[in-house]
Design a protein around this motif. Structure first.
Motif, PDB file in Angstrom:
ATOM      1  N   TRP A  25       0.666  -1.168   0.083  1.00 25.93           N
ATOM      2  CA  TRP A  25       0.055  -0.045   0.136  1.00 25.93           C
ATOM      3  C   TRP A  25       0.820   1.256   0.126  1.00 25.93           C
ATOM      4  N   GLU A  26       0.285   2.277  -0.583  1.00 30.15           N
ATOM      5  CA  GLU A  26       1.023   3.563  -0.526  1.00 30.15           C
ATOM      6  C   GLU A  26       0.624   4.097   0.976  1.00 30.15           C
ATOM      7  N   VAL A  27       1.511   4.522   1.883  1.00 31.42           N
ATOM      8  CA  VAL A  27       1.256   4.823   3.259  1.00 31.42           C
ATOM      9  C   VAL A  27       1.327   6.263   3.406  1.00 31.42           C
ATOM     10  N   ARG A  28       0.267   6.871   3.846  1.00 25.37           N
ATOM     11  CA  ARG A  28       0.386   8.378   4.250  1.00 25.37           C
ATOM     12  C   ARG A  28       0.285   8.359   5.836  1.00 25.37           C
ATOM     13  N   ILE A  29       1.013   8.969   6.662  1.00 25.39           N
ATOM     14  CA  ILE A  29       0.783   9.150   7.899  1.00 25.39           C
ATOM     15  C   ILE A  29       0.835  10.550   8.476  1.00 25.39           C
ATOM     16  N   SER A  30      -0.428  10.519   9.497  1.00 26.64           N
ATOM     17  CA  SER A  30      -0.573  11.751   9.952  1.00 26.64           C
ATOM     18  C   SER A  30      -0.523  11.927  11.527  1.00 26.64           C
ATOM     19  N   ASP A  31       0.167  12.995  12.020  1.00 23.61           N
ATOM     20  CA  ASP A  31       0.415  13.177  13.525  1.00 23.61           C
ATOM     21  C   ASP A  31       1.118  14.369  13.636  1.00 23.61           C
ATOM     22  N   PRO A  32       0.334  15.233  14.649  1.00 26.61           N
ATOM     23  CA  PRO A  32       1.043  16.438  14.979  1.00 26.61           C
ATOM     24  C   PRO A  32       2.223  16.483  15.754  1.00 26.61           C
ATOM     25  N   ARG A  33       2.779  15.209  16.180  1.00 26.35           N
ATOM     26  CA  ARG A  33       3.928  15.238  17.071  1.00 26.35           C
ATOM     27  C   ARG A  33       5.293  15.635  16.263  1.00 26.35           C
ATOM     28  N   PRO A  34       6.104  16.761  16.978  1.00 30.31           N
ATOM     29  CA  PRO A  34       7.008  17.452  16.144  1.00 30.31           C
ATOM     30  C   PRO A  34       8.187  16.512  15.659  1.00 30.31           C
ATOM     31  N   ASP A  35       8.292  15.473  16.436  1.00 31.06           N
ATOM     32  CA  ASP A  35       9.559  14.554  16.047  1.00 31.06           C
ATOM     33  C   ASP A  35       8.758  13.379  14.886  1.00 31.06           C
ATOM     34  N   LEU A  36       7.957  13.723  14.136  1.00 29.79           N
ATOM     35  CA  LEU A  36       7.290  12.801  13.119  1.00 29.79           C
ATOM     36  C   LEU A  36       8.340  12.409  12.091  1.00 29.79           C
ATOM     37  N   LYS A  37       8.927  13.405  11.733  1.00 30.42           N
ATOM     38  CA  LYS A  37      10.087  12.965  10.617  1.00 30.42           C
ATOM     39  C   LYS A  37      11.255  12.029  11.239  1.00 30.42           C
ATOM     40  N   ALA A  38      11.516  12.168  12.763  1.00 28.22           N
ATOM     41  CA  ALA A  38      12.444  11.402  13.131  1.00 28.22           C
ATOM     42  C   ALA A  38      12.088  10.098  13.353  1.00 28.22           C
ATOM     43  N   VAL A  39      10.868   9.803  13.774  1.00 30.22           N
ATOM     44  CA  VAL A  39      10.291   8.566  14.032  1.00 30.22           C
ATOM     45  C   VAL A  39       9.962   7.954  12.981  1.00 30.22           C
ATOM     46  N   ALA A  40       9.787   8.516  11.591  1.00 26.28           N
ATOM     47  CA  ALA A  40       9.645   7.974  10.455  1.00 26.28           C
ATOM     48  C   ALA A  40      11.311   7.435   9.785  1.00 26.28           C
ATOM     49  N   ASP A  41      11.953   8.197  10.077  1.00 27.49           N
ATOM     50  CA  ASP A  41      13.429   7.864   9.606  1.00 27.49           C
ATOM     51  C   ASP A  41      13.934   6.702  10.443  1.00 27.49           C
ATOM     52  N   ARG A  42      13.651   6.465  11.917  1.00 30.56           N
ATOM     53  CA  ARG A  42      14.212   5.722  12.497  1.00 30.56           C
ATOM     54  C   ARG A  42      13.223   4.209  12.522  1.00 30.56           C
ATOM     55  N   ASP A  43      11.881   4.618  12.384  1.00 33.04           N
ATOM     56  CA  ASP A  43      11.213   3.386  12.628  1.00 33.04           C
ATOM     57  C   ASP A  43      10.634   2.915  11.191  1.00 33.04           C
ATOM     58  N   LEU A  44      10.269   3.713  10.000  1.00 33.84           N
ATOM     59  CA  LEU A  44       9.790   3.217   8.661  1.00 33.84           C
ATOM     60  C   LEU A  44      10.968   3.472   7.791  1.00 33.84           C
ATOM     61  N   GLY A  45      12.225   3.394   8.121  1.00 37.44           N
ATOM     62  CA  GLY A  45      13.119   3.612   7.216  1.00 37.44           C
ATOM     63  C   GLY A  45      12.891   3.021   5.896  1.00 37.44           C
ATOM     64  N   GLY A  46      12.968   3.878   4.756  1.00 38.36           N
ATOM     65  CA  GLY A  46      13.022   2.929   3.456  1.00 38.36           C
ATOM     66  C   GLY A  46      11.446   2.849   2.636  1.00 38.36           C
ATOM     67  N   LEU A  47      10.628   3.174   4.005  1.00 33.30           N
ATOM     68  CA  LEU A  47       9.081   3.008   3.274  1.00 33.30           C
ATOM     69  C   LEU A  47       8.823   4.360   3.031  1.00 33.30           C
ATOM     70  N   PRO A  48       8.258   4.513   1.459  1.00 30.90           N
ATOM     71  CA  PRO A  48       8.119   5.775   0.927  1.00 30.90           C
ATOM     72  C   PRO A  48       6.751   6.311   1.407  1.00 30.90           C
ATOM     73  N   VAL A  49       6.596   6.679   2.711  1.00 31.69           N
ATOM     74  CA  VAL A  49       5.497   7.213   3.229  1.00 31.69           C
ATOM     75  C   VAL A  49       5.373   8.905   2.997  1.00 31.69           C
ATOM     76  N   VAL A  50       4.092   9.301   3.329  1.00 29.75           N
ATOM     77  CA  VAL A  50       3.959  10.934   3.069  1.00 29.75           C
ATOM     78  C   VAL A  50       3.423  11.200   4.481  1.00 29.75           C
ATOM     79  N   LEU A  51       4.506  11.975   5.020  1.00 34.32           N
ATOM     80  CA  LEU A  51       4.091  12.474   6.510  1.00 34.32           C
ATOM     81  C   LEU A  51       3.480  13.876   6.306  1.00 34.32           C
ATOM     82  N   GLY A  52       2.811  14.242   7.533  1.00 39.05           N
ATOM     83  CA  GLY A  52       2.063  15.586   7.655  1.00 39.05           C
ATOM     84  C   GLY A  52       1.068  15.344   8.891  1.00 39.05           C
ATOM     85  N   ASP A  53       0.829  16.705   9.277  1.00 40.53           N
ATOM     86  CA  ASP A  53      -0.125  16.666  10.438  1.00 40.53           C
ATOM     87  C   ASP A  53      -1.353  17.310  10.007  1.00 40.53           C
ATOM     88  N   ASP A  54      -1.724  17.427   8.767  1.00 41.98           N
ATOM     89  CA  ASP A  54      -2.911  17.819   8.399  1.00 41.98           C
ATOM     90  C   ASP A  54      -3.801  16.792   8.094  1.00 41.98           C
TER      91      ASP A  54
END
Ligand SMILES: NC(=O)c1ccc[n+]([C@@H]2O[C@H](COP(=O)([O-])OP(=O)(O)OC[C@H]3O[C@@H](n4cnc5c(N)ncnc54)[C@H](O)[C@@H]3O)[C@@H](O)[C@H]2O)c1
Length: 296
Positions: A25-54
């Motif tokens: 699946w193409e994954v989009r993940i939404s969360d207002p947490r300020p460290d969302l990018k760092a979480v994605a880099d650490r825990d979703l490394g390699g997964l082409p997710v679309v981040l954002g808090d909107d």
């Protein structure tokens, strides 16, 4: 490519993201947490997710929504109001809630027919079960679509016939955990020994056969009917209840047995996930996605 919007990048949302991502699946993940990018880099490394808090932007054009935000009814209601308004009317809006009723989340929503509980056990990428719980307004089509999606992820979706607080898994867990707390408070057993006892008996048994199957075997050829009238007839003792005022001493004992903080968490996650992965295939469950970059 089908698009899933995961709402909330906490313990459960990140695991859902890895699971959906591994299934293509193409994954989009939404969360207002300020460290969302760092979480994605650490825990979703390699997964082409679309981040954002909107939230509205995250679900725009999504084919399936898996909400994994805070377990608070007013927050869920607000999130589902946004989700309903910004998704197509064929999109399932599934909540990961551990205990909130789908009817409460859907109350007053024009999209009540699309709202359903898709409750995983932690971590969703390893545990086979997803409890699918419809509210009174959930359409059969929504339930069928949710079941189909979870099945396509390699999960075992179990559909409840109607909603009940805590659903089935967490009602059972609550009864069991209350009794564990009670036994420690009563000084019958300590925390680590209770965990050993469960792992060496009920845990292993229930990983292979369920309680009713076990009851059938416990009675020998006479089946559960014999067990209930024979051994079961003597189980008439009161089981007692934990004392909420003495919870602190149990929490102290758990923390002294297992530690707290990031290091202890990582160590215990590795232990749990390693053991879970080792038993899934022999027990006949589909292979879960490969471990993520942080070992999870
Ligand atoms: N932890 C478990 O064992 C477990 C198991 C099964 C189901 N669940 C359910 O899954 C859900 C998430 O639980 P968790 O343990 O991952 O919680 P968590 O606290 O780890 O994560 C919740 C996340 O939601 C985010 N959030 C807050 N407001 C938001 C908003 N408006 N939009 C998007 N994200 C928002 C937070 O920043 C946080 O990252 C809950 O409903 C919980 O009941 C938890």
């Amino acid at each position: 490519m089908a698009v899933v919007a995961i709402i909330g990048a906490g313990v459960i949302g990140v695991s859902w993201a890895r699971l959906f991502g591994a299934a293509g699946w193409e994954v989009r993940i939404s969360d207002p947490r300020p460290d969302l990018k760092a979480v994605a880099d650490r825990d979703l490394g390699g997964l082409p997710v679309v981040l954002g808090d909107d939230l509205a932007a995250a679900v725009d054009g999504a084919d399936f929504v898996q909400e994994a935000g805070p377990e608070r009814i007013e927050v869920k209601k607000h999130m589902f109001a946004v989700l309903s308004a910004h998704t197509r009317d064929d999109v399932v809006l599934a909540s990961s809630s551990s205990s909130l009723l789908p009817s409460a989340i859907a109350e007053g929503s024009p999209a009540a027919d699309r709202i359903v509980i898709g409750h995983p056990f932690n971590p969703p990428e390893l545990m086979p079960l997803v409890e699918v719980v419809p509210g009174p307004g959930t359409s059969p089509r929504t339930v069928e679509r949710a079941v189909e999606v979870y099945r396509s992820l390699g999960k075992l979706p179990v559909r409840l016939k109607k909603e009940i607080p805590g659903f089935v898994g967490n009602r059972l867990q609550k009864v069991f955990d209350d009794q564990c707390t009670y036994l420690v408070q009563q000084g019958v057993i300590d925390v680590a020994d209770l965990d050993h006892l469960v792992r060496a008996s009920l845990g292993l048994r229930w990983a292979t056969i369920g309680p009713f199957q076990s009851g059938t075997l416990g009675g020998g050829p006479g089946g559960m009917r014999h067990l209930v009238t024979h051994v079961g007839s003597q189980m008439t003792f009161e089981i007692g209840e934990p004392d909420p005022a003495r919870m602190e001493e149990v929490l102290d004992a758990v923390e002294s047995a297992y530690g707290t903080g990031e290091d202890a968490y990582e160590r215990l996650v590795d232990l749990r996930d390693g053991r879970t992965r080792a038993v899934l295939e022999p027990l006949g469950w589909p292979q879960p996605p490969a471990a993520g970059p942080s070992g999870r």
